[in-house]
Design an enzyme around this catalytic site. Structure first.
Site, PDB file in Angstrom:
ATOM      1  N   SER A   1     -11.093  -0.089   3.280  1.00  0.00           N
ATOM      2  CA  SER A   1     -10.278  -0.575   4.399  1.00  0.00           C
ATOM      3  C   SER A   1      -9.527   0.592   5.019  1.00  0.00           C
ATOM      4  O   SER A   1      -8.736   1.259   4.346  1.00  0.00           O
ATOM      5  CB  SER A   1      -9.296  -1.639   3.916  1.00  0.00           C
ATOM      6  OG  SER A   1      -9.982  -2.754   3.415  1.00  0.00           O
TER       7      SER A   1
ATOM      8  N   GLU B   1      -4.751   3.380   6.216  1.00  0.00           N
ATOM      9  CA  GLU B   1      -4.502   3.337   4.769  1.00  0.00           C
ATOM     10  C   GLU B   1      -4.745   4.675   4.121  1.00  0.00           C
ATOM     11  O   GLU B   1      -3.934   5.148   3.333  1.00  0.00           O
ATOM     12  CB  GLU B   1      -5.389   2.264   4.114  1.00  0.00           C
ATOM     13  CG  GLU B   1      -4.774   0.885   4.078  1.00  0.00           C
ATOM     14  CD  GLU B   1      -5.451  -0.013   3.061  1.00  0.00           C
ATOM     15  OE1 GLU B   1      -5.940   0.495   2.034  1.00  0.00           O
ATOM     16  OE2 GLU B   1      -5.479  -1.226   3.284  1.00  0.00           O
TER      17      GLU B   1
ATOM     18  N   ARG C   1       0.833  -1.203   0.000  1.00  0.00           N
ATOM     19  CA  ARG C   1       0.000   0.000   0.000  1.00  0.00           C
ATOM     20  C   ARG C   1       0.872   1.259   0.000  1.00  0.00           C
ATOM     21  O   ARG C   1       0.603   2.233   0.703  1.00  0.00           O
ATOM     22  CB  ARG C   1      -0.956   0.019   1.199  1.00  0.00           C
ATOM     23  CG  ARG C   1      -1.874  -1.160   1.280  1.00  0.00           C
ATOM     24  CD  ARG C   1      -2.822  -1.257   0.087  1.00  0.00           C
ATOM     25  NE  ARG C   1      -3.615  -2.468   0.180  1.00  0.00           N
ATOM     26  CZ  ARG C   1      -3.263  -3.639  -0.342  1.00  0.00           C
ATOM     27  NH1 ARG C   1      -2.123  -3.738  -1.026  1.00  0.00           N
ATOM     28  NH2 ARG C   1      -4.015  -4.710  -0.219  1.00  0.00           N
TER      29      ARG C   1
END
Length: 346
Positions: A246, A342, A173
């Site tokens: 998420s 995130e 990520r």
């Protein structure tokens, strides 16, 4: 490249409302909002006196950020469209999309043309241009595994640059773009889709879904449909319930720490990584800490997926930050593992 209808409205807005431009539906305003349907205006913009001192934000679909207040600068809303087949070699199809294209629509377009490879990433919200910034991933596949190259503009100098896989320095990520917010504007992305395609079905949840559908040898389209079904069951629609997908990364821990946690929590999901570390399931850690389905003010932990924070109505960025900090503190107190968000918090 294929042309599509651009989003209506003026190209430049002052004191612009950003509430509808972020999937969490959080209130925020920008001093200036520019809708970029091409790169034609960028050179003049970057040459404007004082440009370097102006805070700037490159905005795609707004699905991976949290506005904690107003933005006292210029928001560049990327709406560059277009899709095309760049090349077809013996090994792969090279396909390109403009940065403003919907990611899921682009995935569907490749599958409709018989170019498999992105099916595990179906139904991820956001735009094509934002996908490499986050190095999106799901159900056993990361974007980096299908990436070819991308075009970007240096917003400091105006220079155009082509980034290769190595240049992007992709991580979990993460990418070189995420580590330099406001520096680069991605205009187009190319993907290498393998002719010798093999289904990626090692992810346990996906494997169970395919088994339930009686698909021992699934096609790319069938994998895409299975992934979409899973996501629809467990994740809220941002159009109905504001969220950023998420909210926390799955944490990576050393093998020794994982062993200690397993001794105390034998059912804890864990996944060995290539470097010997272990990836833990953030959703499981959050659920075990008592947060699944629990609200703190107008923001809650979604009842079907603890990894997702949702706007129950009228939430602000401060409300999101408050519950996120509470969850991080409880998980760390219980497991000794610190979660990281995130989405970007602005």
């Amino acid at each position: 490249m294929r042309r599509t209808m651009s989003t209506p409205g003026p190209d430049t807005l002052f004191d612009a409302d950003l509430g509808a431009l972020n999937s969490f539906r959080l209130p925020a305003r920008a001093a200036r909002l520019l809708r970029l349907r091409s790169l034609d205006r960028l050179d003049a913009l970057i040459a404007t006196p004082g440009w370097a001192a102006i805070p700037r934000l490159v905005l795609g679909g707004g699905s991976n950020l949290v506005f904690t207040g107003d933005f006292a600068g210029t928001v560049l809303k990327v709406e560059i469209d277009g899709r095309r087949l760049v090349d077809a070699t013996a090994e792969a199809w090279i396909v390109e999309a403009g940065a403003g294209e919907s990611w899921h629509d682009f995935v569907c377009w490749t599958l409709e043309r018989g170019w498999p490879g992105l099916e595990n990433l179906a139904l991820i919200p956001g735009t094509v241009g934002a996908a490499p910034i986050q190095n999106i991933g799901a159900y056993g596949l990361e974007l980096a595994e299908r990436f070819d190259s991308l075009d970007a503009v240096d917003l400091e100098s105006g220079a155009r640059r082509v980034f290769t896989l190595r240049d992007c320095a992709f991580g979990y990520r993460d990418s070189v773009f995420k580590r330099a917010p406001g520096r680069w504007l991605v205009s187009a992305v190319r993907f290498r889709l393998p002719r010798r395609w093999q289904p990626v079905t090692r992810y346990a949840e996906l494997a169970r879904e395919l088994e339930a559908r009686g698909l021992a040898d699934p096609s790319a389209r069938e994998i895409s449909e299975a992934v979409s079904a899973i996501r629809c069951r467990k994740l809220p629609d941002p159009a109905v319930l504001g969220n950023a997908g998420s909210f926390f990364k799955n944490p990576l821990v050393e093998a020794a720490q994982c062993a200690r946690l397993l001794a105390a929590h034998p059912t804890m999901p864990h996944y060995v990584q290539a470097d010997g570390r272990e990836k833990l399931a953030a959703g499981w850690l959050i659920e075990q800490s008592g947060w699944k389905g629990r609200d703190l003010g107008p923001v809650g932990c979604f009842e079907r997926q603890a990894l997702v924070l949702v706007n129950r109505g009228g939430a602000t960025g401060a409300d999101v930050v408050r519950i996120a900090r509470a969850i991080v503190a409880d998980v760390e107190a219980r497991f000794g593992v610190r979660l990281e968000p995130e989405p970007a918090l602005l």
